[in-house]
Write an enzyme that holds these catalytic residues in place. Structure first.
Site, mmCIF file in Angstrom:
data_model
loop_
_atom_site.group_PDB
_atom_site.id
_atom_site.type_symbol
_atom_site.label_atom_id
_atom_site.label_comp_id
_atom_site.label_asym_id
_atom_site.label_seq_id
_atom_site.Cartn_x
_atom_site.Cartn_y
_atom_site.Cartn_z
ATOM 1 N N ALA A 158 0.859 -1.188 0.000
ATOM 2 C CA ALA A 158 0.000 0.000 0.000
ATOM 3 C C ALA A 158 0.894 1.236 0.000
ATOM 4 O O ALA A 158 1.936 1.248 0.655
ATOM 5 C CB ALA A 158 -0.878 0.008 1.248
ATOM 6 N N LYS A 159 0.489 2.241 -0.759
ATOM 7 C CA LYS A 159 1.208 3.516 -0.674
ATOM 8 C C LYS A 159 0.497 4.289 0.432
ATOM 9 O O LYS A 159 -0.417 5.080 0.189
ATOM 10 C CB LYS A 159 1.172 4.255 -2.016
ATOM 11 C CG LYS A 159 2.103 5.455 -2.040
ATOM 12 C CD LYS A 159 2.293 5.953 -3.453
ATOM 13 C CE LYS A 159 2.917 7.340 -3.487
ATOM 14 N NZ LYS A 159 4.263 7.405 -2.931
ATOM 15 N N ALA A 160 0.882 3.945 1.646
ATOM 16 C CA ALA A 160 0.174 4.428 2.837
ATOM 17 C C ALA A 160 1.083 5.330 3.656
ATOM 18 O O ALA A 160 2.291 5.091 3.747
ATOM 19 C CB ALA A 160 -0.271 3.242 3.678
#
Ligand code: PMP
Length: 295
Positions: A158-160
């Site tokens: 995830a690009k979290a």
């Protein structure tokens, strides 16, 4: 260069389906995303009026949100359109775009079942992530103190927001010591990625890049691999040990913000930005502007 704070600029920000004046696009201090890093975002670029790999970025935003158990209350097509509209509304044809989705203020606590999911899109003029003079010579990196975590530890694909905590700490430490960025190993000790870009190495005309099994498989990385293969390069995705860096002649990093940037140094290892890195950087620049006639 004077630094204009990001909350003190002119323009329009797309917020939950509407354009709001830039300075009014605010959140409350009791926002779940701020306290618990329940936020996912994208970074993408518009070149000459067209957003490079727009739908791939929007789909990744939705995938990142899904991994964090957040349901974005828009469709991919609506967010794609909103990205284009935000550029147009701000009169930009070359821009960096930052879509972000986060949990709101309805609940503050680990459980956040009833929080509203907000989405905003901001765009601004951001010519080069690394300074042009550094880019030409190749950037200098040190090794990061932190390692990319195992997929059993964090939702690594995830690009979290939360996954950037160790990136900011590592990049600050690098800058304090006079480096431009830091290269991160993964939890097993393999070379992973920098704090905001993927890495490639060249040996005897062959391109090697770490297998993205515990970090972001960047959209630029994927585009660059396709571009290089189309040009006849062999690209090997595999685990790379830090000691192997002495055997590579060239190195470069890729990312939506970083684009293709040659690297001159990683810790004790030096590289000379050479023909392959420079021509791929040039071809990538032409490809995103639709000026490259592919083979
Ligand atoms: N790794 C990290 C940690 C990043 O922040 C980025 C930039 N999004 C990348 C890799 C490259 O990803 P992309 O090419 O999709 O921008």
């Amino acid at each position: 260069m004077s630094l204009v704070p990001f909350d003190d600029r002119d323009g329009w920000i797309w917020l939950d389906g509407q354009f709001v004046p830039w300075r009014e696009a605010k959140v409350h201090v009791l926002t779940h995303g701020l306290h618990y890093a329940s936020a996912v975002f994208e970074g993408e670029r518009m070149y000459g009026g067209e957003i490079f790999e727009l739908t791939a970025h929007t789909e990744r935003l939705f995938k990142s949100a899904e991994i964090l158990d957040m349901e974005i209350p828009f469709t991919v097509a609506q967010i794609d359109q909103a990205c284009k509209d935000t550029c147009a509304k701000n009169g930009l044809t070359d821009a960096y775009l930052r879509p972000i989705a986060w949990r709101g203020s309805e609940m503050i606590g680990v459980s956040a079942q009833n929080t509203r999911i907000h989405v905003a899109i901001a765009v601004w003029d951001w010519p080069s992530y690394f300074k042009p003079e550094e880019r030409a010579k190749g950037i200098r990196m040190c090794w990061a103190k932190y390692k990319r975590p195992s997929p059993e530890t964090e939702p690594v694909h995830a690009k979290a927001a939360g996954l950037y905590m160790i990136c900011t700490i590592s990049k600050h430490a690098a800058e304090k010591d006079g480096f431009t960025d830091a290269m991160m190993l993964d939890y097993r000790g393999y070379v992973a990625e920098s704090t905001g870009s993927n890495v490639f190495f060249i040996k005897d005309g062959v391109i090697h890049t770490p297998l993205p099994d515990c970090f972001l498989n960047g959209i630029t990385r994927q585009s660059l691999i396709k571009l290089a293969r189309r040009q006849g390069f062999e690209v090997v995705e595999r685990h790379i040990l830090p000691e192997e860096l002495s055997t590579f002649s060239e190195c470069f990093v890729t990312g939506s913000a970083a684009e293709v940037t040659p690297v001159a140094q990683i810790g004790e290892y030096s590289f000379t930005p050479g023909n392959i890195s420079l021509s791929l950087a040039d071809d990538y620049a032409r490809m995103v502007r639709r000026q490259l006639v592919s083979a």
